[in-house]
Design an enzyme around this catalytic site. Structure first.
Site, PDB file in Angstrom:
ATOM      1  N   ASP A  10       0.709  -1.198  -0.117  1.00  0.00           N
ATOM      2  CA  ASP A  10      -0.451   0.258   0.167  1.00  0.00           C
ATOM      3  C   ASP A  10       0.930   0.841  -0.255  1.00  0.00           C
ATOM      4  OD1 ASP A  10       0.759  -0.469   2.486  1.00  0.00           O
ATOM      5  OD2 ASP A  10      -1.065   0.563   3.327  1.00  0.00           O
ATOM      6  N   HIS A 240       9.968  -0.034   8.843  1.00  0.00           N
ATOM      7  CA  HIS A 240       8.565  -1.340   8.847  1.00  0.00           C
ATOM      8  C   HIS A 240       8.921  -2.910   8.446  1.00  0.00           C
ATOM      9  CE1 HIS A 240       7.357   0.773  12.779  1.00  0.00           C
ATOM     10  NE2 HIS A 240       7.064   1.657  11.737  1.00  0.00           N
TER      11      HIS A 240
END
Length: 314
Positions: A10, A240
């Site tokens: 995303d 991340h």
């Protein structure tokens, strides 16, 4: 032979870092990008994925995925983290290419069936596309090589609630389907990503040594780093999504706990990833007959950053 991967994404500033990291790593062969909502809408995510592919100069298909969660309502997009355009408001021009005709879930199923036991799925956004792929063809669970997700947390505090990480919280029902499926999930969550901090100096070295994407990542990364400094007091940005790529390349950089994981889908615990860490028999049977996951709990942060820098400055 490089490991064949699909990245479900995303994009997202940290997604862009992860995607370029994967492209630059000879250990991996990126067969496609599948897009989902999360950091931005699925339409913006698809446009951003196409932008990254065009920037790379590579011929990599992009498949548009789901636009909303499995059950719950769509949440607001975190433009305060990634900017309205997902890339720190750098406002790149529109991409020239288009997504392929297959949906993200269809592309995942087709690619896995055509490459049995060879495909690693790396999901760095909400997990709706993986859940839909399982719904279309459940037997892919026995045909993938590996499933790696960036999401969740066990002991570390959450980043959207005291116990929930953003990718899982965005679609907890889909996440629970993925963790409950008959495949082995490798979970890279906040327990390790909050231990790995990318300082400005590393981003500057990538900027100065990577003509393909270094300046873009540096520009976009200013917005991301400013968020972490203002809201988390961090002098840099947490690694991340790129940590999931590092795990796919060298899992020895991480220590794991094995056990079944379930996701809370409602109430104050919504989005919590709950690992059964003992052999005890419990009254609650929700973890019975669930395939174990490998949950990363420790990390060689310096090793992850060195792996990223080596690939991105080569």
């Amino acid at each position: 032979m490089p490991e064949k991967i699909i990245i479900d994404t995303d994009p997202g500033i940290d997604d862009a870092m992860a995607i370029f990291f994967a492209m630059a790593s000879p250990e991996l062969e990126l067969l496609g990008l599948t897009t989902t909502f999360g950091n931005v809408s699925v339409d913006m995510a698809t446009q951003n994925a196409l932008r990254l592919v065009e920037m790379s100069g590579k011929d990599i298909p992009v498949a548009r995925g789901a636009s909303s969660p499995w059950v719950q309502a769509l949440l607001d997009y975190p433009d305060f983290v990634h900017g309205a355009d997902g890339f720190g408001n750098v406002n790149l021009p529109a991409p020239k290419g288009e997504a392929i005709d297959l949906s993200a879930a269809q592309f995942i199923v087709k690619t896995v069936l055509e490459n049995p036991h060879d495909i690693t799925l790396i999901a760095i956004g909400p997990l709706i596309n993986l859940a839909l792929a399982l719904h279309i063809e459940p037997k892919i669970a026995q045909l993938v090589n590996k499933v790696v997700i960036m999401g969740g947390t066990i002991l570390e505090s959450g980043n959207v609630s005291p116990i929930a990480e953003a990718n899982i919280f965005c679609d907890p029902h889909a996440a629970d389907k993925v963790f409950s499926a008959d495949w082995h999930v490798h979970m890279i969550g906040l327990d390790v990503t909050h231990k790995t901090l990318m300082m400005d100096a590393l981003q500057e070295r990538v900027r100065d040594n990577n003509p393909m994407c270094g300046q873009f990542l540096y520009n976009a990364g200013r917005f991301y780093a400013d968020f972490y400094k203002a809201h988390r007091g961090a002098e840099g940005c947490y690694v991340h999504d790129a940590s999931a790529i590092a795990y796919a390349i060298d899992p020895s950089l991480f220590t794991v706990l094995n056990g079944p994981v379930r996701v809370a889908t409602e109430g104050v615990a919504k989005g919590q990833t709950i690992l059964k860490r003992t052999n005890y028999k419990y009254r609650e049977r929700h973890w019975d007959n669930i395939t174990d996951s490998s949950v990363c709990m420790g990390v060689n942060a310096e090793g992850v950053l060195a792996l990223y820098e080596k690939a991105m400055t080569a």
